[in-house]
Design a protein around this motif. Structure first.
Motif, PDB file in Angstrom:
ATOM      1  N   VAL A  27      44.376  25.874  54.319  1.00 10.02           N
ATOM      2  CA  VAL A  27      43.060  25.288  53.933  1.00 10.02           C
ATOM      3  C   VAL A  27      43.494  24.593  52.628  1.00 10.02           C
ATOM      4  CG1 VAL A  27      40.722  25.806  52.899  1.00 10.02           C
ATOM      5  CG2 VAL A  27      41.374  26.681  55.054  1.00 10.02           C
ATOM      6  N   LEU A  28      42.770  23.276  52.744  1.00 12.32           N
ATOM      7  CA  LEU A  28      42.909  22.137  51.661  1.00 12.32           C
ATOM      8  C   LEU A  28      41.599  21.739  51.421  1.00 12.32           C
ATOM      9  CD1 LEU A  28      46.216  20.500  51.644  1.00 12.32           C
ATOM     10  CD2 LEU A  28      45.561  22.475  50.062  1.00 12.32           C
ATOM     11  N   GLY A  29      41.069  21.354  50.040  1.00 13.02           N
ATOM     12  CA  GLY A  29      39.949  20.640  50.212  1.00 13.02           C
ATOM     13  C   GLY A  29      38.620  21.500  50.000  1.00 13.02           C
ATOM     14  N   LEU A  30      37.907  20.977  49.234  1.00 14.26           N
ATOM     15  CA  LEU A  30      36.444  21.650  48.768  1.00 14.26           C
ATOM     16  C   LEU A  30      35.448  21.897  50.150  1.00 14.26           C
ATOM     17  CD1 LEU A  30      34.336  23.109  46.957  1.00 14.26           C
ATOM     18  CD2 LEU A  30      33.344  20.767  46.594  1.00 14.26           C
ATOM     19  N   ASP A  31      35.570  20.926  51.076  1.00 15.60           N
ATOM     20  CA  ASP A  31      34.731  21.185  52.416  1.00 15.60           C
ATOM     21  C   ASP A  31      35.338  22.284  53.237  1.00 15.60           C
ATOM     22  OD1 ASP A  31      32.706  19.023  52.018  1.00 15.60           O
ATOM     23  OD2 ASP A  31      34.338  17.563  52.727  1.00 15.60           O
ATOM     24  N   ALA A  32      36.541  22.264  53.385  1.00 15.09           N
ATOM     25  CA  ALA A  32      37.176  23.156  54.152  1.00 15.09           C
ATOM     26  C   ALA A  32      37.186  24.884  53.258  1.00 15.09           C
ATOM     27  CB  ALA A  32      38.701  23.050  54.500  1.00 15.09           C
ATOM     28  N   ILE A  33      37.169  24.519  52.261  1.00 19.71           N
ATOM     29  CA  ILE A  33      36.968  26.133  51.633  1.00 19.71           C
ATOM     30  C   ILE A  33      35.510  26.574  51.919  1.00 19.71           C
ATOM     31  CG2 ILE A  33      37.109  27.358  49.558  1.00 19.71           C
ATOM     32  CD1 ILE A  33      39.115  25.468  48.575  1.00 19.71           C
ATOM     33  N   GLU A  34      34.687  25.510  51.702  1.00 25.58           N
ATOM     34  CA  GLU A  34      33.314  25.799  52.029  1.00 25.58           C
ATOM     35  C   GLU A  34      33.080  26.416  53.390  1.00 25.58           C
ATOM     36  OE1 GLU A  34      28.677  23.793  52.180  1.00 25.58           O
ATOM     37  OE2 GLU A  34      30.464  22.557  51.717  1.00 25.58           O
ATOM     38  N   VAL A  35      33.644  25.713  54.448  1.00 28.98           N
ATOM     39  CA  VAL A  35      33.419  26.195  55.907  1.00 28.98           C
ATOM     40  C   VAL A  35      34.282  27.674  55.877  1.00 28.98           C
ATOM     41  CG1 VAL A  35      34.342  25.924  58.312  1.00 28.98           C
ATOM     42  CG2 VAL A  35      33.647  23.851  56.776  1.00 28.98           C
ATOM     43  N   LYS A  36      35.411  27.940  55.373  1.00 28.89           N
ATOM     44  CA  LYS A  36      35.988  29.081  55.496  1.00 28.89           C
ATOM     45  C   LYS A  36      35.715  30.242  54.989  1.00 28.89           C
ATOM     46  CE  LYS A  36      38.540  26.903  58.460  1.00 28.89           C
ATOM     47  NZ  LYS A  36      38.381  26.889  59.923  1.00 28.89           N
ATOM     48  N   SER A  37      34.830  30.115  53.439  1.00 28.01           N
ATOM     49  CA  SER A  37      34.289  31.207  52.840  1.00 28.01           C
ATOM     50  C   SER A  37      32.877  31.504  53.464  1.00 28.01           C
ATOM     51  CB  SER A  37      34.486  30.672  51.564  1.00 28.01           C
ATOM     52  OG  SER A  37      33.530  29.701  51.239  1.00 28.01           O
ATOM     53  N   GLY A  38      32.348  30.483  54.109  1.00 26.59           N
ATOM     54  CA  GLY A  38      30.911  30.850  54.304  1.00 26.59           C
ATOM     55  C   GLY A  38      29.802  30.535  53.314  1.00 26.59           C
ATOM     56  N   LEU A  39      30.448  30.292  52.122  1.00 25.06           N
ATOM     57  CA  LEU A  39      29.309  29.955  51.114  1.00 25.06           C
ATOM     58  C   LEU A  39      29.156  28.374  50.665  1.00 25.06           C
ATOM     59  CD1 LEU A  39      31.496  32.083  48.385  1.00 25.06           C
ATOM     60  CD2 LEU A  39      29.404  32.577  49.718  1.00 25.06           C
ATOM     61  N   ASP A  40      28.187  28.081  50.067  1.00 28.74           N
ATOM     62  CA  ASP A  40      27.528  26.768  49.791  1.00 28.74           C
ATOM     63  C   ASP A  40      28.650  26.201  48.562  1.00 28.74           C
ATOM     64  OD1 ASP A  40      25.461  25.094  47.887  1.00 28.74           O
ATOM     65  OD2 ASP A  40      25.013  24.973  49.876  1.00 28.74           O
ATOM     66  N   ARG A  41      28.770  25.116  48.638  1.00 25.20           N
ATOM     67  CA  ARG A  41      29.342  24.242  47.590  1.00 25.20           C
ATOM     68  C   ARG A  41      29.038  24.592  46.129  1.00 25.20           C
ATOM     69  NH1 ARG A  41      31.151  18.943  48.495  1.00 25.20           N
ATOM     70  NH2 ARG A  41      31.408  19.616  50.260  1.00 25.20           N
ATOM     71  N   LYS A  42      27.410  24.669  46.133  1.00 23.81           N
ATOM     72  CA  LYS A  42      27.091  24.841  44.614  1.00 23.81           C
ATOM     73  C   LYS A  42      27.656  26.092  44.137  1.00 23.81           C
ATOM     74  CE  LYS A  42      22.985  22.123  45.367  1.00 23.81           C
ATOM     75  NZ  LYS A  42      21.422  22.163  45.429  1.00 23.81           N
ATOM     76  N   VAL A  43      27.858  27.038  45.141  1.00 21.74           N
ATOM     77  CA  VAL A  43      28.504  28.412  44.476  1.00 21.74           C
ATOM     78  C   VAL A  43      29.693  28.122  44.283  1.00 21.74           C
ATOM     79  CG1 VAL A  43      28.730  30.729  45.544  1.00 21.74           C
ATOM     80  CG2 VAL A  43      26.544  29.928  45.896  1.00 21.74           C
ATOM     81  N   VAL A  78      35.336  43.078  41.161  1.00 20.15           N
ATOM     82  CA  VAL A  78      35.378  41.716  41.205  1.00 20.15           C
ATOM     83  C   VAL A  78      34.151  41.139  42.157  1.00 20.15           C
ATOM     84  CG1 VAL A  78      36.762  39.579  42.159  1.00 20.15           C
ATOM     85  CG2 VAL A  78      37.900  41.715  41.230  1.00 20.15           C
ATOM     86  N   PRO A  79      33.555  40.146  41.576  1.00 16.69           N
ATOM     87  CA  PRO A  79      32.248  39.792  42.439  1.00 16.69           C
ATOM     88  C   PRO A  79      32.468  39.203  43.837  1.00 16.69           C
ATOM     89  CG  PRO A  79      32.575  38.742  40.324  1.00 16.69           C
ATOM     90  CD  PRO A  79      33.825  39.169  40.279  1.00 16.69           C
ATOM     91  N   VAL A  80      31.522  39.727  44.710  1.00 12.95           N
ATOM     92  CA  VAL A  80      31.619  39.584  46.200  1.00 12.95           C
ATOM     93  C   VAL A  80      31.960  38.179  46.545  1.00 12.95           C
ATOM     94  CG1 VAL A  80      30.606  39.631  48.188  1.00 12.95           C
ATOM     95  CG2 VAL A  80      29.960  41.568  46.469  1.00 12.95           C
ATOM     96  N   GLN A  81      31.278  37.206  45.872  1.00 12.02           N
ATOM     97  CA  GLN A  81      31.389  35.741  46.206  1.00 12.02           C
ATOM     98  C   GLN A  81      32.974  35.110  45.905  1.00 12.02           C
ATOM     99  OE1 GLN A  81      28.068  34.134  44.252  1.00 12.02           O
ATOM    100  NE2 GLN A  81      26.921  34.067  46.055  1.00 12.02           N
ATOM    101  N   GLU A  82      33.300  35.674  44.949  1.00  8.49           N
ATOM    102  CA  GLU A  82      35.053  35.292  44.812  1.00  8.49           C
ATOM    103  C   GLU A  82      35.707  36.062  45.724  1.00  8.49           C
ATOM    104  OE1 GLU A  82      38.314  36.178  41.436  1.00  8.49           O
ATOM    105  OE2 GLU A  82      36.363  36.204  40.760  1.00  8.49           O
ATOM    106  N   CYS A  83      35.469  37.376  46.213  1.00 10.13           N
ATOM    107  CA  CYS A  83      36.291  37.877  47.330  1.00 10.13           C
ATOM    108  C   CYS A  83      35.961  37.380  48.507  1.00 10.13           C
ATOM    109  CB  CYS A  83      35.774  39.446  47.510  1.00 10.13           C
ATOM    110  SG  CYS A  83      36.163  40.361  45.900  1.00 10.13           S
ATOM    111  N   ARG A  84      34.944  36.707  48.765  1.00 13.27           N
ATOM    112  CA  ARG A  84      34.790  35.908  49.936  1.00 13.27           C
ATOM    113  C   ARG A  84      35.687  34.531  49.968  1.00 13.27           C
ATOM    114  NH1 ARG A  84      28.834  35.870  52.737  1.00 13.27           N
ATOM    115  NH2 ARG A  84      29.953  34.486  54.012  1.00 13.27           N
ATOM    116  N   VAL A  85      35.644  33.962  49.105  1.00 12.11           N
ATOM    117  CA  VAL A  85      36.721  32.817  48.998  1.00 12.11           C
ATOM    118  C   VAL A  85      38.240  33.203  49.057  1.00 12.11           C
ATOM    119  CG1 VAL A  85      37.402  31.026  47.518  1.00 12.11           C
ATOM    120  CG2 VAL A  85      35.089  31.610  47.541  1.00 12.11           C
ATOM    121  N   HIS A  86      38.580  34.492  48.589  1.00 14.01           N
ATOM    122  CA  HIS A  86      39.828  35.032  48.912  1.00 14.01           C
ATOM    123  C   HIS A  86      40.194  35.376  50.361  1.00 14.01           C
ATOM    124  CE1 HIS A  86      42.856  38.315  48.442  1.00 14.01           C
ATOM    125  NE2 HIS A  86      43.364  37.448  47.536  1.00 14.01           N
TER     126      HIS A  86
END
Length: 459
Positions: free
Chosen positions: A52-68, A35-43
Motif C-alpha cells: 500500500v502506498l498513498g494516503l487514499d490507499a491507507i485510508e481504505v485499508k485501515s478503515g479510518l477517515d483521513r482526518k484521523v 498503543v492507541p487503537v487507531q494507530e494499531c488499525r493502521v499498522h
C-alpha cells in the motif's frame, strides 16, 4: 515483509538488524501494551496489504477517515501518521507525499509498519481477574495474557521476537481468522454501512486481543485497552451487546462467536472487503483518473470551467457550448474540449482562455493589492483612506469565482479594480494615487465595476 521495506531509514541507510516478518501478533501485543487503537488499525492495514502506498490507499485499508490519519494541520492537530522521517511505536513515515497535477512531481505517502516486541514494552501494574461470576467461561485478564505471551516468546530479545511459531499458540485466531481481522472489513467500521452492523474500533481491538470464543474479561482491562473513561467503556460494552456485571470487580463477557459460526464462515458474511472498502477504493480510482486527466491542457480547462460553470455559461454565445458547460460532467466536458483542440490546431475555445485569464488575475491579486498601500499612505483624508483600504481588502479577500464573475460580465470593464483610482485623484504631495499609467475609462464601465465591488470610491 522484506528488509527493504522496513529496515531502511529515511536517508536510505539499511539497518544492521534484520527484522523477521511482521504479523498481526505485533499489532495484538501493541494493543495490549496500550498503543492507541487507531494507530494499531493502521499498522494492521499495512501488515495486511504490504504494498500500500498513498494516503487514499491507507485510508481504505485501515478503515479510518483521513482526518484521523493525517490530522488537521489547519487546527494544529496531528494525526495517526507520524511526521515525515519520523516514527511512532508502530509506524515509520518515509514520506507524507506530494500531490500535484504534474505526474512527474507527484509522490505518494509511504508508511511502513514496525515490529513490536515483548521486552520492556508492557507495563507490570496489577490487574485483578474477578471471581464474582458463577459461570465457567475462561477468564482472560490483560496481565495474564501478557505473562503467557512473554513466557512463550522468551525474554530479552526486544523487537526481534515478534512473530510466528510460539505466538500462534498464544492467539491461534490470528492465523485462523486473519481475513476477518483485517481492519477494512465493514464489521469494524465506525459508522454503519447500509443496513450492516458496525462494531468500530472497540470491536476490532477486542476481537484482536481476545479472539472469537466467549471469554470473561475484567471491565477495567477493557477500559485500559480502549483508553476510555469508566462510563464510556460501559456504554461501548452495552452497544456491542456484551453482558457485564456491575460493581468494583465488574466482568464483561466478550463474545464474537456469532461472527465465525459455520454459516457465517461458509457464506462469507463478514470476511470480505465489504461495501465500505469498495466504495472508498472506487473513490480512490476516480481521483487517480481525475488527476491524470487534469494533467492535460483540455482536462485542466474542464476542471476549472466546471468549478464555475454557471458563471462561465453566461458569457458563452455558442448555445451548444453553453449547454455542454451546464450539463456535462467534468470528464465529459474534458472529452468535448479534447475533440475541439484536435480540430483547431491545439487551441482552446476563447471562452476557456477567458476563464484562465480570470484565474491568473486572481492569483496575482496580491501584487495588485500591494499598489494600494502607497495610495493609502498618500490619501488626503481619513475617509479616503478608509475607502481605499476597503477596496484593497475586497481585492485580497476575493475568491476565484469573484474574478470569473467580473470577467464574464457582458459590460466592458477595466481588467483589474486598480484602475478605479482614476484621473485627478492626487494627494497633497501632488503625486498620483494610482500606480498604473492613466488611461481612458468609459464612465459606464467604471460605474459597473464599482457596483460589482460594492465600494464607493471618492471622486
Amino acid at each position: 515483509m522484506s528488509l527493504d521495506s522496513i529496515g531502511r531509514d529515511v536517508s536510505g541507510r539499511t539497518d544492521l538488524q534484520e527484522f523477521p516478518e511482521i504479523t498481526f501478533h505485533d499489532t495484538r501485543r501493541a494493543l495490549m501494551a496500550g498503543v492507541p487503537v487507531q494507530e494499531c488499525r493502521v499498522h494492521a492495514g499495512l501488515v495486511s496489504y504490504p504494498d500500500v502506498l498513498g494516503l487514499d490507499a491507507i485510508e481504505v485499508k485501515s478503515g479510518l477517515d483521513r482526518k484521523v490519519l493525517y490530522g488537521r494541520p489547519d487546527r494544529g492537530t496531528s494525526g495517526v501518521i507520524p511526521a515525515e522521517g519520523q516514527s511512532s511505536e508502530l509506524l515509520r513515515c518515509i514520506s507524507r507525499g506530494v500531490f500535484t497535477l504534474e505526474e512527474s512531481d507527484r509522490r505518494p505517502m509511504e508508511v511502513h509498519p514496525l515490529p513490536f516486541g515483548p521486552s520492556g514494552k508492557w507495563s507490570s501494574g496489577p490487574h485483578q481477574t474477578s471471581e464474582s461470576s458463577s459461570n465457567s467461561l475462561p477468564k482472560k485478564g490483560l496481565e495474564a495474557l501478557r505473562e503467557k505471551e512473554k513466557k512463550d516468546l522468551g525474554q530479552g530479545n526486544g523487537g526481534q521476537m515478534t512473530t510466528s511459531g510460539k505466538a500462534a499458540s498464544v492467539a491461534p485466531w490470528i492465523e485462523q481468522y486473519e481475513q476477518l481481522l483485517r481492519p477494512d472489513r465493514d464489521i469494524w467500521a465506525n459508522r454503519a454501512v447500509g443496513n450492516r452492523e458496525a462494531l468500530g474500533d472497540a470491536g476490532w481491538a477486542l476481537a484482536m486481543v481476545y479472539g472469537f470464543e466467549p471469554v470473561q474479561v475484567p471491565l477495567k482491562d477493557v477500559q485500559a485497552l480502549l483508553a476510555l473513561s469508566p462510563k464510556q467503556t460501559q456504554r461501548v460494552v452495552d452497544r456491542l451487546g456484551f453482558e457485564r456485571t456491575s460493581g468494583r470487580g465488574a466482568v464483561v463477557t466478550v463474545d464474537f462467536s456469532r461472527l465465525v459460526h459455520e454459516q457465517a464462515e461458509e457464506e462469507g458474511w463478514y470476511n470480505g472487503p465489504g461495501l465500505r472498502a469498495a466504495e472508498k477504493a472506487r473513490r480512490v480510482s476516480d481521483k487517480k483518473k481525475a488527476a491524470g486527466r487534469r494533467g492535460t491542457r483540455h482536462g485542466y480547462a474542464a476542471y476549472r470551467v466546471h468549478q464555475h460553470r454557471e458563471l462561465v455559461a453566461q458569457a458563452i454565445e455558442d448555445p451548444e457550448w453553453r449547454r455542454k458547460v451546464l450539463e456535462l460532467s467534468e470528464e465529459r466536458l474534458s472529452e468535448a474540449l479534447e475533440v475541439w483542440v484536435s480540430q483547431h490546431d491545439g487551441e482552446l475555445p476563447e471562452w476557456v482562455l477567458m476563464v484562465f485569464g480570470a484565474l491568473r488575475a486572481h492569483k496575482d491579486r496580491l501584487d495588485v493589492a500591494a499598489t494600494y498601500s502607497d495610495a493609502i499612505a498618500e490619501a488626503e483624508t481619513e475617509e479616503h483612506k478608509r475607502d481605499l483600504a476597503k477596496l484593497k481588502a475586497r481585492l485580497v479577500d476575493a475568491k476565484p469565482a469573484d474574478y470569473v464573475r467580473m470577467w464574464t460580465e457582458p459590460v466592458d470593464v477595466p481588467d483589474t479594480p486598480a484602475v478605479l483610482l482614476e484621473e485627478g485623484k492626487e494627494g497633497t504631495s501632488g503625486s498620483p494615487l494610482r500606480t498604473q499609467p492613466a488611461r481612458e475609462v468609459d464612465p459606464e464601465a467604471l460605474a459597473a465595476m464599482k457596483v460589482r465591488l460594492g465600494i464607493s470610491v471618492p471622486g
